[in-house]
Design a protein around this motif. Structure first.
Motif, PDB file in Angstrom:
ATOM      1  N   GLU A  20       0.815  -1.214   0.000  1.00 17.94           N
ATOM      2  CA  GLU A  20       0.000   0.000   0.000  1.00 17.94           C
ATOM      3  C   GLU A  20       0.847   1.262   0.000  1.00 17.94           C
ATOM      4  OE1 GLU A  20      -2.490  -0.379   3.401  1.00 17.94           O
ATOM      5  OE2 GLU A  20      -3.558  -2.144   2.639  1.00 17.94           O
ATOM      6  N   TRP A  21       2.177   1.133  -0.085  1.00 17.64           N
ATOM      7  CA  TRP A  21       3.041   2.316  -0.059  1.00 17.64           C
ATOM      8  C   TRP A  21       2.920   3.099  -1.355  1.00 17.64           C
ATOM      9  CZ3 TRP A  21       8.266  -0.027   2.057  1.00 17.64           C
ATOM     10  CH2 TRP A  21       8.084  -0.391   3.394  1.00 17.64           C
ATOM     11  N   GLU A  28      11.328   7.844   0.342  1.00 15.99           N
ATOM     12  CA  GLU A  28      11.759   8.101   1.725  1.00 15.99           C
ATOM     13  C   GLU A  28      12.561   6.922   2.263  1.00 15.99           C
ATOM     14  OE1 GLU A  28       9.913   9.319   6.095  1.00 15.99           O
ATOM     15  OE2 GLU A  28       8.649   9.407   4.295  1.00 15.99           O
ATOM     16  N   LEU A  29      12.148   5.698   1.921  1.00 13.65           N
ATOM     17  CA  LEU A  29      12.909   4.516   2.351  1.00 13.65           C
ATOM     18  C   LEU A  29      14.298   4.525   1.742  1.00 13.65           C
ATOM     19  CD1 LEU A  29      13.256   1.820   3.752  1.00 13.65           C
ATOM     20  CD2 LEU A  29      12.047   0.732   1.842  1.00 13.65           C
ATOM     21  N   VAL A  43      14.708   3.673  -6.095  1.00 10.83           N
ATOM     22  CA  VAL A  43      13.288   3.417  -5.868  1.00 10.83           C
ATOM     23  C   VAL A  43      12.839   2.205  -6.677  1.00 10.83           C
ATOM     24  CG1 VAL A  43      10.972   4.337  -6.247  1.00 10.83           C
ATOM     25  CG2 VAL A  43      12.739   5.793  -5.244  1.00 10.83           C
ATOM     26  N   THR A  44      13.328   2.092  -7.907  1.00  6.55           N
ATOM     27  CA  THR A  44      12.958   0.956  -8.760  1.00  6.55           C
ATOM     28  C   THR A  44      13.398  -0.359  -8.136  1.00  6.55           C
ATOM     29  OG1 THR A  44      13.099   2.319 -10.743  1.00  6.55           O
ATOM     30  CG2 THR A  44      13.190  -0.054 -11.050  1.00  6.55           C
ATOM     31  N   ILE A  49      11.931  -5.428  -5.048  1.00  6.22           N
ATOM     32  CA  ILE A  49      12.036  -6.287  -3.866  1.00  6.22           C
ATOM     33  C   ILE A  49      10.673  -6.456  -3.211  1.00  6.22           C
ATOM     34  CG2 ILE A  49      13.000  -6.423  -1.526  1.00  6.22           C
ATOM     35  CD1 ILE A  49      15.048  -7.084  -3.596  1.00  6.22           C
ATOM     36  N   TRP A  50       9.883  -5.372  -3.206  1.00  7.86           N
ATOM     37  CA  TRP A  50       8.569  -5.406  -2.567  1.00  7.86           C
ATOM     38  C   TRP A  50       7.479  -5.928  -3.508  1.00  7.86           C
ATOM     39  CZ3 TRP A  50      11.952  -3.196   0.578  1.00  7.86           C
ATOM     40  CH2 TRP A  50      11.670  -3.140   1.941  1.00  7.86           C
ATOM     41  N   GLY A  51       7.864  -6.356  -4.704  1.00 13.88           N
ATOM     42  CA  GLY A  51       6.874  -6.880  -5.629  1.00 13.88           C
ATOM     43  C   GLY A  51       5.983  -5.835  -6.238  1.00 13.88           C
ATOM     44  N   ARG A  52       6.426  -4.573  -6.248  1.00  9.46           N
ATOM     45  CA  ARG A  52       5.631  -3.472  -6.795  1.00  9.46           C
ATOM     46  C   ARG A  52       6.093  -3.071  -8.189  1.00  9.46           C
ATOM     47  NH1 ARG A  52       3.213  -0.274  -2.961  1.00  9.46           N
ATOM     48  NH2 ARG A  52       2.462   0.904  -4.763  1.00  9.46           N
TER      49      ARG A  52
END
Length: 413
Positions: A20-21, A28-29, A43-44, A49-52
C-alpha cells in the motif's frame, strides 16, 4: 528469507504493508537506507524487492547486503543464518510473497539444520590473496565500453561466494563462477575505476579500469541508459554546454522532470598529480526553473583511487550540499558550507589549487574551503561535471607549477 527481511523492515518502519506504499514512501525509504548505510538503493530496486515492479528472480547480493545492514545485520549472510529466529514476524501476515507461513517455517528449519550439520563437517579454507589472479582490459576506446575480466579463483573454497566489483561502489558486485576464468561487464559512463575480485566479502585482488573519452562527452543522465550527445550539440565558441534546446530535441522537459546533464573529460593528461595542480574554470547552471529550485552543480576531479567533489547551488540550498574532500565527505547538514552558495546570474569562477599536500577551493576568488591531500600523490585522471537541468563551462585549464596540461582554448594539448 527475502520475504522475512521485507517483513522486518516493514515492522521497523511502521508504515503498514508495502503493498500500500506510495512512490513517495519508497523514495523516503531509499533516503533512510542511505542515511543509515551510506549506500543507495534506487526506488525501482526497492519496488522490485517489494513486488511493486517487475520482479527480479535473484536480487544481487549487494542489494540484499544493504537491506540486511539497514535491518541491523552485518550483511545478508548474517541475516540468512539467523532467519529461523525471525519467523515470528511472518505470523502477522496471512500470506507473504509467494509462500504460505507453514512452508516458509519448514524450509527455514531445514536450512538451519543442514547449515548446522554441514558447518560441523566442513572446514572452510583460509583466504590467501597470492593464490588468486585478476586483470581487466577495455575492448574499445568508445562509450559505452565493455571490459573483459580474466581471473583465477580456483583456490577459493567450494562454498565461497566469488564476485567482481566493478568500482568503489559495493552495489556493483556481480557473482561469478569459481570454475570459470572470464567475465565481462559494460560501462556506460567514463571514469577511473578500481575493479575488485571479492571472495566471501574479502577483496583479494584489484585492477584499474580506465574508461576514457576522446574529448568532452555530453550526457543526459537517466535511470535507464544515458543519452549520449553529439559533439556539435555540446561545443560552443567559449567552451562546452548542455542547452534547453538540446533537451527539447530529445523530448525532455526539465520543468516537469528531474533532469541531470553531465560533461565528462576523462583521459591521461600526463604527469599531473594531486600534490601539485591548479584546475580553473567558469561555470554556470543555466536552468532557472528546476523542480528543486536549487540549480545545483557538481565538479568531480578524478584521481587514482578516489575523487575530489565540489558542489555549488543557490544560496538557500547550502544545507543540501556535500564536499568530497579526498577520502572524507563534508556534510552540509552538519557543517557550514554557505560559501558554496552562488546566484548563477553570471558565470562563477571556480578554482581548485593543490600545493604541498593542501588543496584550496576558491569561488569567485574567495577561499571557500581547504583540505589535506593524500600522503602519497595520486595521478589525476579526469574531470566530471553534473548540472541540475542545463549548464555551461568555459575557460577550463589544468596545470601544474611547471606546465599546462589542458586548456579548452588550445587544441594542441
Amino acid at each position: 528469507m527475502i520475504d522475512i527481511l521485507v517483513a522486518q523492515i516493514e515492522e521497523r518502519l511502521g508504515w503498514g504493508s508495502g503493498s500500500e506504499w506510495s512512490n513517495r514512501d519508497f523514495e523516503e525509504l531509499s533516503d533512510l537506507i542511505f542515511d543509515s548505510t551510506k549506500k543507495r538503493l534506487s526506488v525501482t530496486t526497492l519496488k522490485r524487492i517489494w513486488g511493486r515492479a517487475e520482479l527480479v528472480a535473484n536480487p544481487s547480493s549487494a542489494t540484499l547486503d544493504i537491506l540486511s545492514e539497514f535491518s541491523g545485520y552485518e550483511n545478508w549472510r548474517e541475516f540468512a543464518n539467523s532467519a529461523a529466529t525471525n519467523t515470528a514476524l511472518l505470523s502477522k501476515k496471512k500470506h507473504v510473497g509467494r509462500f504460505h507461513l507453514p512452508a516458509i517455517v519448514l524450509i527455514l528449519m531445514g536450512i538451519a539444520i543442514l547449515a548446522t550439520i554441514f558447518g560441523a563437517l566442513t572446514t572452510r579454507k583460509s583466504i590467501d590473496a597470492s593464490e588468486f589472479e585478476f586483470k581487466s582490459r577495455p575492448v574499445s576506446d568508445e562509450i559505452p565500453n565493455s571490459v573483459i575480466f580474466e581471473y583465477d579463483a580456483s583456490a577459493a573454497d567450494d562454498l565461497a561466494i566469488i564476485e567482481i566489483q566493478q568500482s568503489w561502489d559495493k552495489n556493483k558486485r556481480v557473482a561469478i563462477n569459481r570454475k570459470d576464468s572470464v567475465a565481462t561487464s559494460i560501462y556506460y559512463r567514463p571514469g577511473f575505476f578500481k575493479s575488485k575480485l571479492v571472495v566471501d566479502g574479502t577483496i583479494v585482488k584489484e585492477h584499474d579500469v580506465f574508461i576514457q573519452t576522446k574529448d568532452w562527452l555530453g550526457v543526459i543522465e537517466r535511470d535507464t541508459l544515458p543519452i549520449y550527445l553529439k559533439k556539435e550539440e555540446i561545443k560552443d565558441n567559449n567552451g562546452v554546454s548542455v542547452s534547453h534546446e538540446t533537451l527539447a530535441e530529445y523530448g525532455i522537459d526539465p520543468k516537469t522532470t528531474n533532469v541531470r546533464s553531465s560533461l565528462y573529460l576523462v583521459k591521461d593528461f600526463g604527469g599531473i598529480y594531486t600534490d601539485d595542480f591548479d584546475l580553473s574554470m567558469a561555470v554556470k547552471n543555466t536552468f532557472e526553473q528546476g523542480l528543486s529550485g536549487c540549480r545545483s552543480f557538481q565538479l568531480y576531479v578524478l584521481y587514482d583511487g578516489g575523487a575530489i567533489g565540489i558542489p555549488l547551488a543557490k544560496r538557500g540550498c547550502a544545507s543540501n550540499l556535500n564536499v568530497l574532500a579526498f577520502d572524507k565527505t563534508i556534510d552540509g547538514k552538519k557543517n557550514d558550507l554557505s560559501a558554496f552558495g552562488v546566484d548563477f546570474i553570471n558565470f562563477v569562477s571556480l578554482e581548485l589549487i593543490s600545493k604541498l599536500g593542501v588543496a584550496r577551493i576558491l569561488i569567485n576568488g574567495e577561499q571557500a574551503y581547504t583540505m589535506n591531500g593524500p600522503e602519497t600523490p595520486r595521478h589525476i585522471k579526469g574531470i566530471v561535471i553534473h548540472f541540475e537541468g542545463t549548464g555551461a563551462v568555459q575557460n577550463v585549464e589544468l596545470k601544474s607549477s611547471e606546465r599546462m596540461f589542458y586548456s579548452s582554448g588550445d587544441t594542441t594539448l
